[in-house]
Write a protein that holds these residues in place. Sequence first.
Motif, PDB file in Angstrom:
ATOM      1  N   ASN A 103       0.812  -1.213   0.000  1.00 13.00           N
ATOM      2  CA  ASN A 103       0.000   0.000   0.000  1.00 13.00           C
ATOM      3  C   ASN A 103       0.847   1.265   0.000  1.00 13.00           C
ATOM      4  OD1 ASN A 103      -2.156  -1.752   0.119  1.00 13.00           O
ATOM      5  ND2 ASN A 103      -3.098  -0.838   1.923  1.00 13.00           N
ATOM      6  N   THR A 104       1.959   1.239   0.715  1.00  7.83           N
ATOM      7  CA  THR A 104       2.860   2.395   0.706  1.00  7.83           C
ATOM      8  C   THR A 104       3.479   2.589  -0.669  1.00  7.83           C
ATOM      9  OG1 THR A 104       3.358   2.111   3.058  1.00  7.83           O
ATOM     10  CG2 THR A 104       4.905   3.431   1.766  1.00  7.83           C
ATOM     11  N   ARG A 105       3.872   1.506  -1.312  1.00  6.04           N
ATOM     12  CA  ARG A 105       4.423   1.618  -2.679  1.00  6.04           C
ATOM     13  C   ARG A 105       3.363   2.185  -3.626  1.00  6.04           C
ATOM     14  NH1 ARG A 105       7.374   0.086   0.576  1.00  6.04           N
ATOM     15  NH2 ARG A 105       7.610   2.343   0.643  1.00  6.04           N
ATOM     16  N   ASN A 106       2.124   1.759  -3.440  1.00 11.28           N
ATOM     17  CA  ASN A 106       1.044   2.267  -4.295  1.00 11.28           C
ATOM     18  C   ASN A 106       0.831   3.762  -4.089  1.00 11.28           C
ATOM     19  OD1 ASN A 106       0.651  -0.290  -5.325  1.00 11.28           O
ATOM     20  ND2 ASN A 106      -1.046  -0.779  -3.954  1.00 11.28           N
ATOM     21  N   ASN A 107       0.883   4.198  -2.845  1.00 11.44           N
ATOM     22  CA  ASN A 107       0.736   5.631  -2.576  1.00 11.44           C
ATOM     23  C   ASN A 107       1.874   6.435  -3.214  1.00 11.44           C
ATOM     24  OD1 ASN A 107      -1.606   5.280  -1.048  1.00 11.44           O
ATOM     25  ND2 ASN A 107      -0.502   5.094   0.887  1.00 11.44           N
ATOM     26  N   GLU A 108       3.074   5.907  -3.125  1.00  9.62           N
ATOM     27  CA  GLU A 108       4.225   6.591  -3.726  1.00  9.62           C
ATOM     28  C   GLU A 108       4.112   6.619  -5.246  1.00  9.62           C
ATOM     29  OE1 GLU A 108       7.415   5.364  -0.189  1.00  9.62           O
ATOM     30  OE2 GLU A 108       7.250   4.157  -2.011  1.00  9.62           O
ATOM     31  N   SER A 109       3.669   5.515  -5.826  1.00  6.53           N
ATOM     32  CA  SER A 109       3.504   5.466  -7.276  1.00  6.53           C
ATOM     33  C   SER A 109       2.435   6.453  -7.740  1.00  6.53           C
ATOM     34  CB  SER A 109       3.149   4.051  -7.727  1.00  6.53           C
ATOM     35  OG  SER A 109       4.215   3.147  -7.469  1.00  6.53           O
ATOM     36  N   ALA A 110       1.394   6.621  -6.938  1.00  2.00           N
ATOM     37  CA  ALA A 110       0.332   7.578  -7.281  1.00  2.00           C
ATOM     38  C   ALA A 110       0.864   9.007  -7.283  1.00  2.00           C
ATOM     39  CB  ALA A 110      -0.824   7.444  -6.295  1.00  2.00           C
ATOM     40  N   LEU A 111       1.797   9.304  -6.397  1.00  2.00           N
ATOM     41  CA  LEU A 111       2.417  10.635  -6.383  1.00  2.00           C
ATOM     42  C   LEU A 111       3.322  10.831  -7.591  1.00  2.00           C
ATOM     43  CD1 LEU A 111       3.338  10.996  -2.594  1.00  2.00           C
ATOM     44  CD2 LEU A 111       1.540  12.209  -3.837  1.00  2.00           C
ATOM     45  N   MET A 112       4.023   9.772  -7.986  1.00  2.00           N
ATOM     46  CA  MET A 112       4.916   9.855  -9.140  1.00  2.00           C
ATOM     47  C   MET A 112       4.139   9.964 -10.446  1.00  2.00           C
ATOM     48  SD  MET A 112       7.632   6.913  -7.958  1.00  2.00           S
ATOM     49  CE  MET A 112       8.592   6.956  -9.473  1.00  2.00           C
ATOM     50  N   TYR A 113       3.000   9.281 -10.513  1.00  2.00           N
ATOM     51  CA  TYR A 113       2.206   9.228 -11.745  1.00  2.00           C
ATOM     52  C   TYR A 113       0.745   9.549 -11.404  1.00  2.00           C
ATOM     53  CZ  TYR A 113       6.424   6.734 -13.065  1.00  2.00           C
ATOM     54  OH  TYR A 113       7.738   6.397 -13.281  1.00  2.00           O
ATOM     55  N   PRO A 114       0.420  10.829 -11.297  1.00  2.00           N
ATOM     56  CA  PRO A 114      -0.925  11.251 -10.863  1.00  2.00           C
ATOM     57  C   PRO A 114      -2.055  10.691 -11.718  1.00  2.00           C
ATOM     58  CG  PRO A 114       0.586  13.115 -10.858  1.00  2.00           C
ATOM     59  CD  PRO A 114       1.314  11.981 -11.523  1.00  2.00           C
ATOM     60  N   GLN A 115      -1.760  10.326 -12.974  1.00  2.00           N
ATOM     61  CA  GLN A 115      -2.804   9.763 -13.830  1.00  2.00           C
ATOM     62  C   GLN A 115      -3.307   8.427 -13.290  1.00  2.00           C
ATOM     63  OE1 GLN A 115       0.450  10.049 -14.506  1.00  2.00           O
ATOM     64  NE2 GLN A 115       1.103   8.772 -16.242  1.00  2.00           N
ATOM     65  N   TYR A 116      -2.535   7.801 -12.394  1.00  2.00           N
ATOM     66  CA  TYR A 116      -2.928   6.528 -11.811  1.00  2.00           C
ATOM     67  C   TYR A 116      -3.394   6.662 -10.362  1.00  2.00           C
ATOM     68  CZ  TYR A 116      -0.769   4.331 -15.890  1.00  2.00           C
ATOM     69  OH  TYR A 116      -0.465   3.935 -17.173  1.00  2.00           O
ATOM     70  N   LYS A 117      -3.628   7.869  -9.909  1.00  2.00           N
ATOM     71  CA  LYS A 117      -4.014   8.097  -8.516  1.00  2.00           C
ATOM     72  C   LYS A 117      -5.287   7.331  -8.147  1.00  2.00           C
ATOM     73  CE  LYS A 117      -4.984  11.886  -5.244  1.00  2.00           C
ATOM     74  NZ  LYS A 117      -6.375  11.541  -4.886  1.00  2.00           N
ATOM     75  N   ASP A 118      -6.319   7.436  -8.960  1.00  2.00           N
ATOM     76  CA  ASP A 118      -7.586   6.749  -8.672  1.00  2.00           C
ATOM     77  C   ASP A 118      -7.396   5.235  -8.674  1.00  2.00           C
ATOM     78  OD1 ASP A 118      -8.851   9.172  -8.447  1.00  2.00           O
ATOM     79  OD2 ASP A 118      -9.755   9.111 -10.435  1.00  2.00           O
ATOM     80  N   PHE A 119      -6.602   4.752  -9.601  1.00  2.00           N
ATOM     81  CA  PHE A 119      -6.327   3.318  -9.703  1.00  2.00           C
ATOM     82  C   PHE A 119      -5.693   2.792  -8.419  1.00  2.00           C
ATOM     83  CE2 PHE A 119      -2.636   0.489 -10.763  1.00  2.00           C
ATOM     84  CZ  PHE A 119      -3.342  -0.703 -10.871  1.00  2.00           C
ATOM     85  N   PHE A 120      -4.628   3.448  -7.965  1.00  2.00           N
ATOM     86  CA  PHE A 120      -3.930   2.961  -6.777  1.00  2.00           C
ATOM     87  C   PHE A 120      -4.782   3.126  -5.522  1.00  2.00           C
ATOM     88  CE2 PHE A 120       0.054   3.445  -9.330  1.00  2.00           C
ATOM     89  CZ  PHE A 120       0.461   2.123  -9.214  1.00  2.00           C
ATOM     90  N   GLU A 121      -5.562   4.185  -5.445  1.00  2.00           N
ATOM     91  CA  GLU A 121      -6.460   4.346  -4.297  1.00  2.00           C
ATOM     92  C   GLU A 121      -7.494   3.227  -4.252  1.00  2.00           C
ATOM     93  OE1 GLU A 121      -8.072   8.270  -4.622  1.00  2.00           O
ATOM     94  OE2 GLU A 121      -6.332   9.225  -3.657  1.00  2.00           O
TER      95      GLU A 121
END
Length: 211
Positions: free
Chosen positions: A101-119
């Motif tokens: 989950n922490t990796r997903n949160n970090e990835s969402a910050l790096m690639y905002p287009q995937y924010k909804d996906f990772f959430e």
Amino acid sequence: QSVADIPAIKRELDSLEYPLFFYDYETIASPVPLFDGTTPYQAVVIQYSVHKIDADGTITHREAIIRDKIENNKAIIDQLYDDLEWGRHGTYIVRYKGFENTRNNESALMYPQYKDFFETVNRKTFDLMEIFSKLLYFDRWFKGSASIKKVLPIMTDISYDWLDVPNGSIATGLLLDIAVGKMSDTEKEQHIKNLLIYCEQDTRAMVRIWE
């Protein structure tokens, strides 16, 4: 030797929405940020394995890994988005959700287009380790640990002893060398093969424990 709260375990597992995505990350980190948009010691996802189980029992395996020196991990995240089916439906199963989950949160910050996906993935995550940390299933040979490495040899016939990459520390070192271009093509080919076997074993192990 084993104690299992069968009704409680059944309630936990019956609540999971299909398809089930058992997934695991391998990462690299460095005191000096490796890529733009990352921080010191941030664990950056550069390999993953996914075992998908449909409601009819069909199992599909998907995976990705870096294969050359890289400037970012976007190609891995792009493929992950496809392989986890955009987070539209299903349950995402890990062995310790604090890490993924922490990796997903970090990835969402790096690639905002995937924010909804990772959430969505994080919201629909089930932590397989909690079956054991909550003592719904207990065996004295776990020696007080809920770690998959302790649970697995007691519950299944799966072993990591035969693998050329037997643990996450070795995997991280090899992946870092590939990511920064410190490995020859000949070495790289064999190490990538071994890394894929290792990461697939992690998700296959979760499937076996779930079964």
